[in-house]
Motif scaffolding. Sequence first.
Motif, mmCIF file in Angstrom:
data_model
loop_
_atom_site.group_PDB
_atom_site.id
_atom_site.type_symbol
_atom_site.label_atom_id
_atom_site.label_comp_id
_atom_site.label_asym_id
_atom_site.label_seq_id
_atom_site.Cartn_x
_atom_site.Cartn_y
_atom_site.Cartn_z
ATOM 1 N N ILE A 1 -9.188 135.345 35.789
ATOM 2 C CA ILE A 1 -7.787 135.625 35.444
ATOM 3 C C ILE A 1 -6.972 134.358 35.197
ATOM 4 N N ARG A 2 -7.577 133.223 35.388
ATOM 5 C CA ARG A 2 -6.853 131.949 35.294
ATOM 6 C C ARG A 2 -6.107 131.786 33.972
ATOM 7 N N LYS A 3 -6.784 132.011 32.870
ATOM 8 C CA LYS A 3 -6.152 131.847 31.555
ATOM 9 C C LYS A 3 -5.008 132.828 31.345
ATOM 10 N N GLU A 4 -5.104 133.993 31.986
ATOM 11 C CA GLU A 4 -4.058 135.003 31.852
ATOM 12 C C GLU A 4 -2.761 134.580 32.536
ATOM 13 N N LEU A 5 -2.842 133.659 33.484
ATOM 14 C CA LEU A 5 -1.652 133.214 34.212
ATOM 15 C C LEU A 5 -0.794 132.243 33.400
ATOM 16 N N TYR A 6 -1.407 131.544 32.444
ATOM 17 C CA TYR A 6 -0.645 130.594 31.634
ATOM 18 C C TYR A 6 0.476 131.324 30.892
ATOM 19 N N GLY A 7 1.672 130.768 30.984
ATOM 20 C CA GLY A 7 2.828 131.347 30.303
ATOM 21 C C GLY A 7 3.510 132.460 31.081
ATOM 22 N N LYS A 8 2.920 132.885 32.190
ATOM 23 C CA LYS A 8 3.539 133.939 33.002
ATOM 24 C C LYS A 8 4.689 133.348 33.814
ATOM 25 N N LYS A 9 5.661 134.196 34.120
ATOM 26 C CA LYS A 9 6.800 133.777 34.917
ATOM 27 C C LYS A 9 6.374 133.531 36.364
ATOM 28 N N GLU A 10 7.167 132.760 37.061
ATOM 29 C CA GLU A 10 6.885 132.399 38.452
ATOM 30 C C GLU A 10 6.713 133.623 39.343
ATOM 31 N N TYR A 11 7.519 134.665 39.128
ATOM 32 C CA TYR A 11 7.411 135.842 39.990
ATOM 33 C C TYR A 11 6.062 136.543 39.826
ATOM 34 N N VAL A 12 5.463 136.479 38.639
ATOM 35 C CA VAL A 12 4.144 137.067 38.434
ATOM 36 C C VAL A 12 3.108 136.271 39.226
ATOM 37 N N LEU A 13 3.198 134.951 39.158
ATOM 38 C CA LEU A 13 2.294 134.088 39.934
ATOM 39 C C LEU A 13 2.407 134.397 41.420
ATOM 40 N N ARG A 14 3.626 134.542 41.905
ATOM 41 C CA ARG A 14 3.830 134.836 43.324
ATOM 42 C C ARG A 14 3.322 136.232 43.686
ATOM 43 N N ASN A 15 3.400 137.171 42.763
ATOM 44 C CA ASN A 15 2.845 138.500 43.021
ATOM 45 C C ASN A 15 1.328 138.437 43.163
ATOM 46 N N VAL A 16 0.692 137.556 42.405
ATOM 47 C CA VAL A 16 -0.770 137.448 42.416
ATOM 48 C C VAL A 16 -1.253 136.562 43.565
ATOM 49 N N LEU A 17 -0.689 135.355 43.709
ATOM 50 C CA LEU A 17 -1.186 134.388 44.694
ATOM 51 C C LEU A 17 -0.329 134.276 45.953
ATOM 52 N N GLY A 18 0.840 134.854 45.945
ATOM 53 C CA GLY A 18 1.712 134.778 47.105
ATOM 54 C C GLY A 18 2.518 133.500 47.139
ATOM 55 N N LYS A 19 3.211 133.310 48.245
ATOM 56 C CA LYS A 19 4.018 132.108 48.441
ATOM 57 C C LYS A 19 3.090 130.898 48.518
ATOM 58 N N PRO A 20 3.449 129.798 47.849
ATOM 59 C CA PRO A 20 2.575 128.615 47.903
ATOM 60 C C PRO A 20 2.511 128.020 49.304
#
Length: 134
Positions: free
Chosen positions: A55-74
Amino acid sequence: MGKRFITTVQLLGLLLLGACGTPENLQSFDSKVWKDDRNGCESQRAGLLDDFEKIRKELYGKKEYVLRNVLGKPDSEELMERNQRIYFYYIEPGTQCNSRNQMSEANRLQVRINALGKVSEISYYRPVETGKPE
């Protein structure tokens, strides 16, 4: 007129709520296991790296909230110039498990968020061997 305005606002609200979820193409990744392994101290994240690569390539260009939904709080965050940020997600145990306020030399995923709040780069502190994505 008042009823139509209220209906329009309700519809807009529903659309916005639906936009805050995780996109369907990223739902195959086991986010719960990743999020539960804070700082990589339980070694669960390392076992998810092959799935993450899919899914790594799918994350490029996604908004921060999408990243946080997938990986959680850094696990850690660094503020860069021009309002850019780097999120760190540890993928192996290290000194961060004992002292959470210091960066560790343990391997980690580094995700750069640009000034527009979108994922612009994903890399590893030390490159890891993963299976090729399908």
